[in-house]
Design a protein around this motif. Structure first.
Motif, mmCIF file in Angstrom:
data_model
loop_
_atom_site.group_PDB
_atom_site.id
_atom_site.type_symbol
_atom_site.label_atom_id
_atom_site.label_comp_id
_atom_site.label_asym_id
_atom_site.label_seq_id
_atom_site.Cartn_x
_atom_site.Cartn_y
_atom_site.Cartn_z
ATOM 1 N N TYR A 49 0.834 -1.193 0.000
ATOM 2 C CA TYR A 49 0.000 0.000 0.000
ATOM 3 C C TYR A 49 0.870 1.245 0.000
ATOM 4 C CZ TYR A 49 -3.408 -3.439 1.522
ATOM 5 O OH TYR A 49 -4.199 -4.536 1.607
ATOM 6 N N LYS A 50 0.387 2.269 -0.657
ATOM 7 C CA LYS A 50 1.111 3.526 -0.738
ATOM 8 C C LYS A 50 1.123 4.213 0.630
ATOM 9 C CE LYS A 50 1.365 7.775 -3.269
ATOM 10 N NZ LYS A 50 1.431 8.208 -4.635
ATOM 11 N N ARG A 51 2.284 4.745 0.994
ATOM 12 C CA ARG A 51 2.396 5.526 2.226
ATOM 13 C C ARG A 51 1.844 6.924 1.964
ATOM 14 N NH1 ARG A 51 8.478 4.760 4.467
ATOM 15 N NH2 ARG A 51 8.631 2.527 4.215
ATOM 16 N N LEU A 52 1.126 7.446 2.924
ATOM 17 C CA LEU A 52 0.569 8.787 2.827
ATOM 18 C C LEU A 52 1.120 9.626 3.966
ATOM 19 C CD1 LEU A 52 -3.129 7.724 2.193
ATOM 20 C CD2 LEU A 52 -1.472 8.501 0.487
ATOM 21 N N PRO A 53 1.513 10.866 3.687
ATOM 22 C CA PRO A 53 2.023 11.723 4.766
ATOM 23 C C PRO A 53 0.907 12.055 5.746
ATOM 24 C CG PRO A 53 1.715 12.987 2.762
ATOM 25 C CD PRO A 53 1.442 11.558 2.407
ATOM 26 N N ILE A 54 1.262 12.180 6.998
ATOM 27 C CA ILE A 54 0.270 12.502 8.028
ATOM 28 C C ILE A 54 0.998 13.088 9.222
ATOM 29 C CG2 ILE A 54 0.301 10.262 9.194
ATOM 30 C CD1 ILE A 54 -2.827 10.581 9.331
ATOM 31 N N GLN A 55 0.320 13.902 9.974
ATOM 32 C CA GLN A 55 0.849 14.435 11.227
ATOM 33 C C GLN A 55 -0.088 14.002 12.346
ATOM 34 O OE1 GLN A 55 3.699 16.278 11.851
ATOM 35 N NE2 GLN A 55 4.228 15.779 9.753
ATOM 36 N N LEU A 56 0.315 13.016 13.121
ATOM 37 C CA LEU A 56 -0.454 12.533 14.266
ATOM 38 C C LEU A 56 0.469 12.460 15.471
ATOM 39 C CD1 LEU A 56 -2.394 9.424 12.885
ATOM 40 C CD2 LEU A 56 -3.371 11.622 13.503
ATOM 41 N N LYS A 80 -2.564 1.535 4.642
ATOM 42 C CA LYS A 80 -3.540 0.547 5.107
ATOM 43 C C LYS A 80 -2.867 -0.544 5.927
ATOM 44 C CE LYS A 80 -6.691 1.180 1.244
ATOM 45 N NZ LYS A 80 -7.293 0.556 0.040
ATOM 46 N N ALA A 81 -1.563 -0.697 5.784
ATOM 47 C CA ALA A 81 -0.838 -1.770 6.461
ATOM 48 C C ALA A 81 -0.181 -1.341 7.770
ATOM 49 C CB ALA A 81 0.224 -2.351 5.539
ATOM 50 N N GLY A 82 0.130 -0.023 7.928
ATOM 51 C CA GLY A 82 0.837 0.365 9.143
ATOM 52 C C GLY A 82 1.198 1.831 9.186
ATOM 53 N N ILE A 83 2.089 2.162 10.118
ATOM 54 C CA ILE A 83 2.516 3.543 10.323
ATOM 55 C C ILE A 83 4.031 3.614 10.436
ATOM 56 C CG2 ILE A 83 0.411 4.360 11.437
ATOM 57 C CD1 ILE A 83 1.777 3.998 14.163
ATOM 58 N N GLY A 84 4.550 4.808 10.164
ATOM 59 C CA GLY A 84 5.941 5.133 10.435
ATOM 60 C C GLY A 84 5.939 6.252 11.462
ATOM 61 N N PHE A 85 6.810 6.174 12.450
ATOM 62 C CA PHE A 85 6.842 7.222 13.475
ATOM 63 C C PHE A 85 8.239 7.428 14.018
ATOM 64 C CE2 PHE A 85 5.826 3.431 16.078
ATOM 65 C CZ PHE A 85 6.747 3.540 17.109
ATOM 66 N N THR A 86 8.410 8.550 14.706
ATOM 67 C CA THR A 86 9.650 8.837 15.424
ATOM 68 C C THR A 86 9.328 9.033 16.896
ATOM 69 O OG1 THR A 86 9.476 11.204 14.975
ATOM 70 C CG2 THR A 86 10.819 9.904 13.449
ATOM 71 N N THR A 87 10.302 8.734 17.731
ATOM 72 C CA THR A 87 10.185 8.921 19.173
ATOM 73 C C THR A 87 11.583 8.943 19.773
ATOM 74 O OG1 THR A 87 9.183 8.083 21.233
ATOM 75 C CG2 THR A 87 9.949 6.434 19.659
ATOM 76 N N SER A 88 11.684 9.492 20.964
ATOM 77 C CA SER A 88 12.971 9.486 21.667
ATOM 78 C C SER A 88 13.102 8.254 22.560
ATOM 79 C CB SER A 88 13.112 10.755 22.519
ATOM 80 O OG SER A 88 12.086 10.804 23.486
ATOM 81 N N THR A 89 12.056 7.445 22.623
ATOM 82 C CA THR A 89 12.029 6.265 23.470
ATOM 83 C C THR A 89 12.409 5.024 22.668
ATOM 84 O OG1 THR A 89 10.240 7.252 24.748
ATOM 85 C CG2 THR A 89 10.569 4.900 25.015
ATOM 86 N N VAL A 90 13.234 4.175 23.254
ATOM 87 C CA VAL A 90 13.580 2.911 22.608
ATOM 88 C C VAL A 90 12.446 1.923 22.855
ATOM 89 C CG1 VAL A 90 15.189 0.974 22.541
ATOM 90 C CG2 VAL A 90 16.041 3.298 22.898
ATOM 91 N N ILE A 91 11.868 1.427 21.763
ATOM 92 C CA ILE A 91 10.818 0.410 21.827
ATOM 93 C C ILE A 91 11.367 -0.810 21.106
ATOM 94 C CG2 ILE A 91 8.458 -0.206 21.200
ATOM 95 C CD1 ILE A 91 7.845 2.829 21.094
ATOM 96 N N PRO A 92 11.438 -1.946 21.775
ATOM 97 C CA PRO A 92 12.017 -3.126 21.116
ATOM 98 C C PRO A 92 11.173 -3.584 19.922
ATOM 99 C CG PRO A 92 11.791 -3.461 23.497
ATOM 100 C CD PRO A 92 11.056 -2.205 23.158
ATOM 101 N N ASP A 93 11.844 -4.100 18.899
ATOM 102 C CA ASP A 93 11.140 -4.685 17.759
ATOM 103 C C ASP A 93 10.324 -5.881 18.238
ATOM 104 O OD1 ASP A 93 12.467 -2.813 16.245
ATOM 105 O OD2 ASP A 93 13.903 -4.228 15.392
#
Length: 119
Positions: A7-14, A43-56
């Protein structure tokens, strides 16, 4: 180079706040207190940034509301991979787990509101 995503990624601010992550075996990590800035969605997921380490491979609950609708999407998100951008920022790729296909219209409407072809 052709992108191989479904699915195509779409820009978003959330903005999301995550206080708890868990593994599939219900191992819970509390007091995470992560501020998350979502920069793209599909439709498949999100991309995000954070300063917190979240394990894969960990999951968290998310409530998403796209700009063009009052419809809220309640879903579970699974972290797939991450990259350290700088000393204080990590970039994550995640997939939706259990998001009902009925919500595809929400993504299609969002893509149209951006002037994009269907996502």
């Amino acid at each position: 180079m052709q992108e191989k995503r479904r699915y195509k990624r779409l820009p978003i601010q959330l903005h999301l706040e995550v206080s708890e992550i868990f593994k599939q075996n219900n191992e819970i990590v509390k007091d995470l207190d992560a501020d998350i800035t979502v920069f793209d969605i599909s439709k498949a997921g999100i991309g995000f940034t954070t300063s917190t380490v979240i394990p894969d491979g960990y999951y968290f609950n998310a409530t998403l509301q796209l700009d063009n609708t009052e419809q809220k999407l309640f879903t579970v998100v699974k972290t797939l991979h991450h990259t350290q951008i700088d000393d204080n920022t990590y970039r994550y790729g995640c997939e939706f787990v259990g998001l009902a296909g009925i919500f595809n219209f929400v993504f299609d409407e969002y893509a149209q509101s951006l002037g994009e072809e269907h996502a």
